[in-house]
Design an enzyme around this catalytic site. Structure first.
Site, PDB file in Angstrom:
ATOM      1  N   SER A 175       0.722  -1.265  -0.028  1.00 31.94           N
ATOM      2  CA  SER A 175      -0.040   0.010   0.072  1.00 31.94           C
ATOM      3  C   SER A 175       0.777   1.392  -0.091  1.00 31.94           C
ATOM      4  O   SER A 175       0.551   2.313  -0.810  1.00 31.94           O
ATOM      5  CB  SER A 175      -0.851  -0.039   1.068  1.00 31.94           C
ATOM      6  N   HIS A 194      -1.933  -8.942   1.852  1.00 36.19           N
ATOM      7  CA  HIS A 194      -1.549  -7.796   2.550  1.00 36.19           C
ATOM      8  C   HIS A 194      -2.814  -7.396   3.477  1.00 36.19           C
ATOM      9  O   HIS A 194      -3.033  -8.330   4.387  1.00 36.19           O
ATOM     10  CB  HIS A 194      -1.301  -6.416   1.584  1.00 36.19           C
ATOM     11  N   HIS A 250       6.047 -12.979   7.155  1.00 36.03           N
ATOM     12  CA  HIS A 250       6.094 -11.568   6.813  1.00 36.03           C
ATOM     13  C   HIS A 250       7.314 -11.390   5.901  1.00 36.03           C
ATOM     14  O   HIS A 250       8.280 -12.238   5.894  1.00 36.03           O
ATOM     15  CB  HIS A 250       6.382 -10.663   8.060  1.00 36.03           C
ATOM     16  N   ARG A 273       3.377  -4.925  16.500  1.00 40.43           N
ATOM     17  CA  ARG A 273       1.945  -4.324  16.508  1.00 40.43           C
ATOM     18  C   ARG A 273       1.004  -5.515  17.215  1.00 40.43           C
ATOM     19  O   ARG A 273      -0.036  -4.996  17.784  1.00 40.43           O
ATOM     20  CB  ARG A 273       1.625  -4.063  15.261  1.00 40.43           C
ATOM     21  N   ASP A 300      -1.763  -8.704  11.593  1.00 42.30           N
ATOM     22  CA  ASP A 300      -3.356  -9.141  11.065  1.00 42.30           C
ATOM     23  C   ASP A 300      -3.745 -10.142  11.842  1.00 42.30           C
ATOM     24  O   ASP A 300      -4.936 -10.552  11.994  1.00 42.30           O
ATOM     25  CB  ASP A 300      -3.403  -9.422   9.718  1.00 42.30           C
TER      26      ASP A 300
HETATM   27  N1  NMX Z   1       1.387 -20.013   5.865  1.00 47.96           N
HETATM   28  C1  NMX Z   1       1.907 -21.035   5.073  1.00 47.96           C
HETATM   29  N2  NMX Z   1       2.860 -20.681   4.080  1.00 47.96           N
HETATM   30  C2  NMX Z   1       3.431 -19.590   4.252  1.00 47.96           C
HETATM   31  C3  NMX Z   1       3.062 -18.409   5.062  1.00 47.96           C
HETATM   32  C4  NMX Z   1       2.042 -18.954   6.001  1.00 47.96           C
HETATM   33  N3  NMX Z   1       1.528 -17.778   6.991  1.00 47.96           N
HETATM   34  N4  NMX Z   1       3.820 -17.572   5.119  1.00 47.96           N
HETATM   35  C5  NMX Z   1       4.653 -17.890   4.085  1.00 47.96           C
HETATM   36  N5  NMX Z   1       4.322 -19.031   3.644  1.00 47.96           N
HETATM   37  C6  NMX Z   1       5.040 -19.627   2.241  1.00 47.96           C
HETATM   38  C7  NMX Z   1       5.020 -18.983   1.262  1.00 47.96           C
HETATM   39  O1  NMX Z   1       3.454 -18.791   0.875  1.00 47.96           O
HETATM   40  C8  NMX Z   1       5.948 -19.358   0.133  1.00 47.96           C
HETATM   41  O2  NMX Z   1       5.589 -20.385  -0.160  1.00 47.96           O
HETATM   42  P1  NMX Z   1       5.881 -20.974  -1.902  1.00 47.96           P
HETATM   43  O3  NMX Z   1       7.444 -21.210  -1.919  1.00 47.96           O
HETATM   44  O4  NMX Z   1       5.074 -22.306  -1.977  1.00 47.96           O
HETATM   45  O5  NMX Z   1       5.416 -19.715  -2.747  1.00 47.96           O
HETATM   46  C9  NMX Z   1       7.075 -19.633   1.230  1.00 47.96           C
HETATM   47  O6  NMX Z   1       6.535 -19.757   2.614  1.00 47.96           O
HETATM   48  C10 NMX Z   1       8.208 -18.430   1.491  1.00 47.96           C
HETATM   49  O7  NMX Z   1       7.534 -17.359   1.797  1.00 47.96           O
HETATM   50  P2  NMX Z   1       8.195 -16.130   2.373  1.00 47.96           P
HETATM   51  O8  NMX Z   1       9.462 -15.977   1.991  1.00 47.96           O
HETATM   52  O9  NMX Z   1       8.376 -16.787   4.012  1.00 47.96           O
HETATM   53  O10 NMX Z   1       7.300 -15.151   2.585  1.00 47.96           O
HETATM   54  P3  NMX Z   1       7.051 -13.828   1.410  1.00 47.96           P
HETATM   55  O11 NMX Z   1       7.543 -12.744   1.846  1.00 47.96           O
HETATM   56  O12 NMX Z   1       7.141 -14.404   0.237  1.00 47.96           O
HETATM   57  O13 NMX Z   1       5.533 -13.577   1.994  1.00 47.96           O
HETATM   58  C11 NMX Z   1       3.765 -12.907   3.181  1.00 47.96           C
HETATM   59  C12 NMX Z   1       4.960 -12.859   3.018  1.00 47.96           C
HETATM   60  C13 NMX Z   1       3.071 -12.073   4.422  1.00 47.96           C
HETATM   61  C14 NMX Z   1       2.756 -12.576   2.020  1.00 47.96           C
HETATM   62  C15 NMX Z   1       3.427 -14.595   3.676  1.00 47.96           C
HETATM   63  O14 NMX Z   1       3.988 -14.902   5.101  1.00 47.96           O
HETATM   64  C16 NMX Z   1       1.912 -14.883   3.811  1.00 47.96           C
HETATM   65  O15 NMX Z   1       1.290 -15.382   2.834  1.00 47.96           O
HETATM   66  N6  NMX Z   1       1.358 -14.576   5.060  1.00 47.96           N
HETATM   67  C17 NMX Z   1      -0.106 -15.032   5.219  1.00 47.96           C
HETATM   68  C18 NMX Z   1      -1.008 -13.893   4.740  1.00 47.96           C
HETATM   69  C19 NMX Z   1      -0.629 -12.709   5.780  1.00 47.96           C
HETATM   70  O16 NMX Z   1      -0.798 -12.583   6.955  1.00 47.96           O
HETATM   71  N7  NMX Z   1      -0.399 -11.515   5.370  1.00 47.96           N
HETATM   72  C20 NMX Z   1      -0.427 -10.099   5.864  1.00 47.96           C
HETATM   73  C21 NMX Z   1       0.941  -9.506   6.075  1.00 47.96           C
HETATM   74  C22 NMX Z   1       0.875  -8.328   6.719  1.00 47.96           C
HETATM   75  N8  NMX Z   1       0.155  -7.239   6.254  1.00 47.96           N
HETATM   76  O17 NMX Z   1      -0.902  -6.605   6.819  1.00 47.96           O
HETATM   77  O18 NMX Z   1       0.162  -6.757   5.009  1.00 47.96           O
HETATM   78  C1  MLT Z   2       2.327  -3.737   6.507  1.00 53.28           C
HETATM   79  O1  MLT Z   2       1.907  -3.064   7.606  1.00 53.28           O
HETATM   80  O2  MLT Z   2       2.391  -2.968   5.562  1.00 53.28           O
HETATM   81  C2  MLT Z   2       2.496  -5.281   6.405  1.00 53.28           C
HETATM   82  O3  MLT Z   2       3.192  -5.831   7.639  1.00 53.28           O
HETATM   83  C3  MLT Z   2       3.138  -5.544   5.112  1.00 53.28           C
HETATM   84  C4  MLT Z   2       4.668  -5.225   5.043  1.00 53.28           C
HETATM   85  O4  MLT Z   2       5.155  -4.441   5.689  1.00 53.28           O
HETATM   86  O5  MLT Z   2       5.025  -5.454   3.966  1.00 53.28           O
END
Ligand code: NMX
Ligand code: MLT
Length: 440
Positions: free
Chosen positions: A242, A272, A318, A327, A373
């Protein structure tokens, strides 16, 4: 007392000098090396953006202008009788870089109240949107519709010089932030409460008034939650979707309305900001399937089923953080104080006990710890804000403060249009052929 705008202006000259000096004297100094995985993998960790409002440390979490969340909970002015910081204070801090006094914060509240009325054309547009449109879509549309009144766009057409860009942006940002709680509450009451709207209470602060207009008035600690919530979601350095989107769109000199609306579209993604509603959905489903608060064993199995089903555990992981998000901790402390026995909070706590181990065993995510979240939905639900689809709008109202404070700075510093270089797969393959890595 100097106005917010005068205080900001006093900072512009010295800040510009610092940035110009860095650029002129050290423009060639490298701060980041980029490898193939970063090119393919979402530009992770590449330092490529200036963002003065906040900085994220992967272990410690966010600092707003150098201050951690516990420090700000202590130092920022509070509402009378309240314990949580006022969001106006965090906006002041993000914009000016100094902790405000109570009088500084009261001046922001007053300024926002003056600018908060929603124009009739916006109300008409909002009323025309089908009610089953996702609240985030309604939110983004409303922000975009207000673009009609952008001072930046109008003054640009009238050939305003570059030196005034920040001033026009400041005005747009103040007008926009003032209206966001009213827009959010309008969407909520129209979508879920039969269009029975609640007039603002101008004796209240920005966050307290948002709580009031949403219609959750029976428990005063909901106002405190809103204040805390709106503070902690406000900024998370510049690289998140964002923030980066707002900054990118703004770099084309699209005004604050275009920029924020685009940023909110990014926040609406399930990886996100939408994760906050996903978390609650997941918890509700599991309680339904398992007949209430589960045992640890049941929860562990449920998590494996989620993962084996090819889904993520929402609220965990994350892109930058490698420890529990501060947070999350702030919200947990709030829950321990205000709702220690609430069954949904017990499930959130159980998930915190079980998920890091399960995710570590699965071995995919780089961070098995909870992010912001993982906790926010349960707090909102406790007070009766039970419509999950609305949760990301609350996040958006808060995030607007950080990304718009930075947008004023972007224009004050004259930051250029953003234009990173992309390459093709063939380019990468040829690069490796021509530059083979040394044998190990
Ligand atoms: N549950 C299961 N698998 C996960 C999770 C999770 N919570 N987090 C990461 N992975 C997987 C991810 O999908 C990836 O799999 P693949 O190789 O099959 O594509 C692998 O672990 C490596 O990912 P990372 O490098 O650890 O994470 P990345 O930086 O790519 O993504 C998020 C970060 C936040 C997108 C990821 O952790 C996620 O999808 N979390 C769940 C959704 C979430 O909580 N999002 C909110 C973030 C905060 N916000 O407010 O924005
Ligand atoms: C945020 O607050 O924007 C989320 O934790 C995602 C991020 O920092 O990449």
């Amino acid at each position: 007392m100097a106005t917010l705008k005068e205080k900001f202006l006093a900072q512009v000259g010295p800040m510009k000098e610092r940035v110009q000096k860095l650029n002129k004297e050290f423009g060639e100094t490298k701060v980041s090396d980029v490898n193939v995985a970063q090119v393919i993998g979402g530009a992770r960790g590449i330092i490529s953006m200036l963002w003065d409002c906040s900085l994220l440390d992967k272990f410690e979490g966010i600092r707003f202008r150098g201050f951690s969340i516990p420090e700000l909970r202590e130092k920022l002015p509070k509402a009378p009788g309240g314990n949580e910081p006022l969001p106006e204070g965090i906006f002041y801090l993000l914009l000016i870089g100094e902790v405000p006094t109570a009088a500084d914060v009261a001046a922001v509240t007053e300024e926002w109240q003056k600018r908060s009325t929603l124009p009739q054309y916006l109300v008409d547009t909002m009323n025309a949107v089908p009610k089953d449109t996702h609240p985030m879509t309604q939110f983004s549309l409303a922000i975009l519709q207000l673009q009609k009144d952008s001072q930046f766009a109008q003054r640009y057409r009238e050939k305003m010089p570059k030196t005034q860009y920040w001033d026009a942006t400041f005005e747009d940002v103040m007008n926009l932030l003032a209206k966001l709680p009213n827009i959010a509450a309008y969407i909520y009451r129209r979508t879920y409460k039969g269009g029975k709207h609640i007039a603002p209470d101008l004796k209240l602060d920005w966050g307290g008034n948002m709580a009031h207009m949403l219609g959750i008035t029976d428990n005063p600690s909901f106002k405190e939650l809103m204040r805390l919530y709106l503070c902690i979601h406000s900024d998370h350095e510049g690289g998140n979707v964002s923030a980066h989107t707002t900054h990118l769109v703004g770099s084309a000199l699209s005004d604050a309305y275009y920029s924020l609306s685009a940023g909110m579209d990014g926040l609406a993604g399930p990886l996100h900001g939408l994760a906050n509603q996903e978390v609650l959905l997941w918890i509700m489903d599991l309680m339904k399937d398992l007949g209430g608060v589960p045992t640890k064993e049941q929860l562990e199995k449920y998590m494996w089923d989620t993962l084996n089903g090819g889904r993520v555990i929402p609220g965990y992981g994350h892109a930058v953080l490698r420890k529990t998000d501060p947070r999350y901790v702030a919200q947990r402390e709030f829950a321990l104080k205000h709702m220690p026995d609430y069954d949904l909070f017990q499930v959130v706590s159980l998930v915190y006990e079980v998920a890091p181990d399960v995710l570590t065993k699965q071995g995919k995510t780089k961070n098995p710890w909870p992010n912001v979240d993982a906790h926010s939905g349960v707090l909102l639900y406790h007070y009766g804000l039970v419509e999950f689809d609305f949760y990301t709008v609350c996040f958006g109202v808060s995030r607007a403060m950080g990304v718009l404070a930075q947008l004023v700075w972007d224009r004050a510093l004259g930051l250029p249009i953003e234009r990173p270089k992309s390459v093709t797969t063939e380019w990468l393959e040829n690069f490796i052929k021509e530059n083979p890595p040394a044998a190990k």
